[in-house]
Each structure stands twice: as C-alpha cells, then as structure tokens.
Design an enzyme around this catalytic site. Structure first.
Site, PDB file in Angstrom:
ATOM      1  N   CYS A  11      22.096  66.588  56.852  1.00 47.96           N
ATOM      2  CA  CYS A  11      21.521  67.467  55.823  1.00 47.96           C
ATOM      3  C   CYS A  11      20.353  66.746  55.153  1.00 47.96           C
ATOM      4  O   CYS A  11      19.301  67.333  54.882  1.00 47.96           O
ATOM      5  CB  CYS A  11      22.559  67.836  54.763  1.00 47.96           C
ATOM      6  SG  CYS A  11      24.151  68.370  55.405  1.00 47.96           S
ATOM      7  N   CYS A  51      16.514  66.734  56.310  1.00 50.13           N
ATOM      8  CA  CYS A  51      15.581  67.784  55.873  1.00 50.13           C
ATOM      9  C   CYS A  51      15.546  67.936  54.364  1.00 50.13           C
ATOM     10  O   CYS A  51      14.485  68.170  53.785  1.00 50.13           O
ATOM     11  CB  CYS A  51      15.952  69.122  56.489  1.00 50.13           C
ATOM     12  SG  CYS A  51      15.778  69.145  58.274  1.00 50.13           S
ATOM     13  N   CYS A  54      45.182  86.034  45.658  1.00 50.02           N
ATOM     14  CA  CYS A  54      45.414  87.080  44.654  1.00 50.02           C
ATOM     15  C   CYS A  54      45.723  88.411  45.325  1.00 50.02           C
ATOM     16  O   CYS A  54      46.569  89.171  44.856  1.00 50.02           O
ATOM     17  CB  CYS A  54      44.206  87.211  43.730  1.00 50.02           C
ATOM     18  SG  CYS A  54      44.157  85.926  42.439  1.00 50.02           S
TER      19      CYS A  54
END
Lengths: 286, 156
Positions: A100, A103, A247
């Site tokens: 990551c 860039c 939930c």
C-alpha cells in the site's frame, strides 16, 4: 460510581445491570478524551430530518470500565490491531510487487481523515464503496493480489488502521455524489423494516428504545463511528457488517451477505445517522 | 416416491409447527385463534396451564425470553431484567387471564401494530424469517397457556 466504591467489582457490575435505575436509564454525562489529549465529539446536534435532536456515540452507553479502556490507548486492546494494520500497509503482496505504501506513502498523511467520509460513491462500480471494498479494489487492480475474504484478520486490521487515521474527525458523507441519495433511501427503508420471527426493526431497538436495557445490554443509538470496534465479549475486532449481521440474526431473520446491496445501503443510511460524531476507531464495546 | 416423501415431511413439519387444528383434540392453530375485544377467551389447548412450567418458559432465552424486555421482581434470582416493556409486577391485578392470553399470543392485537413486543403464537411476523424458524411460532400453544398461568400468579 458511588456504588463501585462500596461494592466489590463483580457486585458493581451486577448493580449496574440490575436495579440501580438512577445509573442505568440514560447515557452518561462524560467526556471522551483519548490519552488526556484528544477530545472526541460523542454528542452533537442531529442533521436535519433526523429522528433525534441529538446524536450520541455508543461510548456514552458503556460501563465506566469499558469507557476508561477506550480513553487510554495503552489499555485499549485494539491498538495492537492498529499496529498490525501498519505492518500490512508496508508489506509487499501480490504479483505487482507493491505494498500500500508503494503508492500511498505515509498513511498518516495520505489516509488522514479519509475514513471519516466513507461510504463514498464509486462511479466505476456504480455503487457506494466502504473502506473494505476500496482496499479490495486496490489489492486486485493495483497490486494484483487476492481481495480479502470478508472478515479476514488482515482486512480487519488494515481497515482499523486506515480508520484510525481519522481519529477525532467528525463523520460526514457526501450524499450528493452519484446515486448516494437513492441508496440512503433504500437504507432508510431497511432500517424501519421489521424482520424475522421476532418482528423487530433496527429502529425498534436503536430508536424507540435507545437508553434502555434489553436484558444485560444498554441499548445505544447504534452508531457506526467506532468501527471496526473491539468487543470484549469476543476479545476480537468486529467489523461493521459483522455487527449488522449479528443484530439481524438476533431478530431470527436470514442475514444478508457482507457487502451486499442491502448492507451497503444500511451502511450509508446508518453512517448518516451518526453525522458529526468523531471517528473513534478503534472503539471498545462490551 | 421422492415427491411423496418430501410432501410428507413438509406436511409433518407444518403439523408440528402449527400445532395443528386438523387433529380434533389438538390445540388451536395460530391462524385460528379467535380474538374478541382484545381477549382470547378459551385455552388454546383446552387444558389449564402449568404455572411452574410457565415460570421456566418465561425465563428461558430460547422460549419466552420475557426478561429481555420486562422486569419481574418475582424472579429476582435471575440477573439482568430488561426495561423495554412494562415491569410485570402485579400484572394479574391489571389484566384478566383472557387479556393476558391475547397479549402473549399476539400483542399487536392488544397494543396496536407499533408495539415492539413479539407475537409468541402467531405467523404474522417480520420479513426474511430464518429458514429454521419459518412457519413456526416462538412458543407452542401449551407454553403460551403455561406462561399465562404463571402471569396469573403475579399479584401485588
């Protein structure tokens, strides 16, 4: 907390869940200041068209012990996952030989405040993207690496790390982009749809009964500003779509898949409901 | 043959779930419960309920789970009573047995469509019911009667 000083800890927990109605009915009047330095916005005026006057962070509904754990980053068990996320950020993966960082450089700069404004319209995909989907896009297209499977430990750590770069920033999403408004509408419909054998909607618990106890759980407004959160019950990070699914399962309904249109629409709408609350990632919850 | 088997199974599942009205002496099915002015007059099973069994079903998280939403001082040995619903202390002084039965069977018939209290013996439920709960009521007819009998003991 008067009780706590006169009772052993175990009994203190009991008293908070049971009987001590002065302690239990309302969210606390307390301030969340991380490491004594950084104050979080845990209550704020609701945006126009919101059912509440005031939007409240889930932190205000947790026990004193849980609140203290989040306020101190040395005590917050989730900070380990932020560190793990930083490691992944800098690790080369995939056929393109990139990390990551190749860039995006230093995340403290390139990702500062980014997470606070997601979900965001993604024109190429024609739908809202959350951080998980954006990261998977970068892995697939920019790194030639496998996208993460839902709730892979590295996905949770990396998303926690990215969201943490917005710590304290008020949440706010741009509904004017693309078709965000219609996804918001769809999410709103879902929020008020009663599901499952128990016939309950998100609003049955988080709107009609926020501030009340449902068995041992103090119901909050169900805001998303702390995600991924560290759940003490699970001793692990819990992603937002995992929480949504939990939930929904509790209403005895089928659970939509993570990142399905249903859950992305819900994420857009529920994020809007928490407009103005600070990103607390990684929050600590029960 | 395969089809017959399958239909047979589905039929059996339905019979069990619905607690069928097809058997002459069986309990009233959830679609056949008669509401009159927010009451259900007759026992769903034709039998009186067992208050001791009802007390267990009331607390059982997989059955009534009534404590999730209701405080009940008679059960003070149980930790954590919810506060979403009205405290049930002295509930038998406020409601007659036929009203309590109606509340437990389908609270929406008594409190209106907006109540958050689930209907425990009805198939009017939410969308997308999970497969293992489809076509089933939360409680059996006898469990409803048992809980109604137990509620009848909650006097002040």
């Amino acid at each position: 907390m008067k009780l706590k000083s006169i009772l052993p800890v175990a009994l203190g927990a009991l008293a908070i869940g049971f009987g001590a109605s002065d302690l239990r009915a309302e969210p606390v009047d307390d301030k969340l200041i991380i490491d004594g330095e950084k104050e979080m916005i845990t209550r704020t005026k609701a945006p126009e068209g919101h059912p509440f006057d005031e939007v409240l962070s889930g932190w205000l509904f947790r026990t004193p012990e849980t609140r203290a754990m989040e306020a101190d980053s040395f005590q917050n068990p989730a900070m380990l996952y932020v560190e793990r996320g930083a490691e992944i950020w800098n690790t080369v993966d995939g056929a393109a030989g990139k990390s990551c960082a190749s860039c995006h450089g230093d995340a403290a700069e390139s990702m500062k405040n980014v997470g606070a404004h997601y979900p965001k319209w993604n024109a190429a995909a024609g739908k809202p993207y959350n951080i998980e989907l954006q990261v998977n896009d970068c892995r697939a297209k920019n790194m030639q690496a496998e996208p993460y499977k839902f709730d892979h430990a590295d996905q949770k750590a990396l998303v926690t790390f990215i969201k943490h770069q917005s710590l304290g920033t008020p949440m706010g999403i741009d509904l004017s982009q693309g078709e965000m408004k219609s996804w918001w509408e769809k999410g709103k419909d879902l929020y008020y749809t009663r599901t499952g054998q128990l016939n309950l909607a998100c609003a049955s618990c988080h709107e009609a009964n926020a501030g009340k106890y449902i068995r041992a759980d103090h119901l909050s407004q169900g805001n998303v500003n702390g995600f991924p959160t560290y759940r003490l019950k699970q001793a692990n990070m819990v992603s937002l779509h995992n929480r949504f699914r939990g939930c929904i399962r509790d209403t005895r309904a089928e659970q939509p898949k993570a990142f399905s249109d249903e859950l992305m629409a819900l994420e857009v709408y529920v994020t809007w409901r928490g407009t103005g609350l600070s990103i607390e990632t990684p929050a600590v919850r029960q | 043959m395969r089809d017959t088997c399958k239909n047979g199974l589905i039929g059996a599942a339905l019979l069990m779930a619905v607690g069928t009205s097809a058997w002459a002496a069986g309990p009233v099915g959830p679609n056949d419960v008669k509401f009159e002015d927010a009451t259900v007059k007759a026992s769903l099973t034709g039998q009186p309920g067992d208050a001791a069994a009802g007390r267990k079903a009331f607390a059982d998280k997989k059955l009534g789970n009534c404590l999730a939403c209701h405080k009940n001082s008679e059960m003070s040995e149980q930790l954590f009573h919810g506060e979403v619903g009205t405290p049930l202390d002295g509930v038998a002084d406020r409601w007659k047995p036929e009203e309590l039965r109606a509340i437990v069977v389908n609270s929406k018939q008594v409190f209106g469509p907006d109540t958050v209290m689930p209907g425990f013996y009805t198939l009017e439920v939410g969308t997308h019911v999970a497969k293992n709960f489809q076509g089933q009521t939360i409680l059996t007819a006898q469990q409803v009667e048992d809980i109604v009998a137990y509620l009848g003991t909650l006097k002040e």
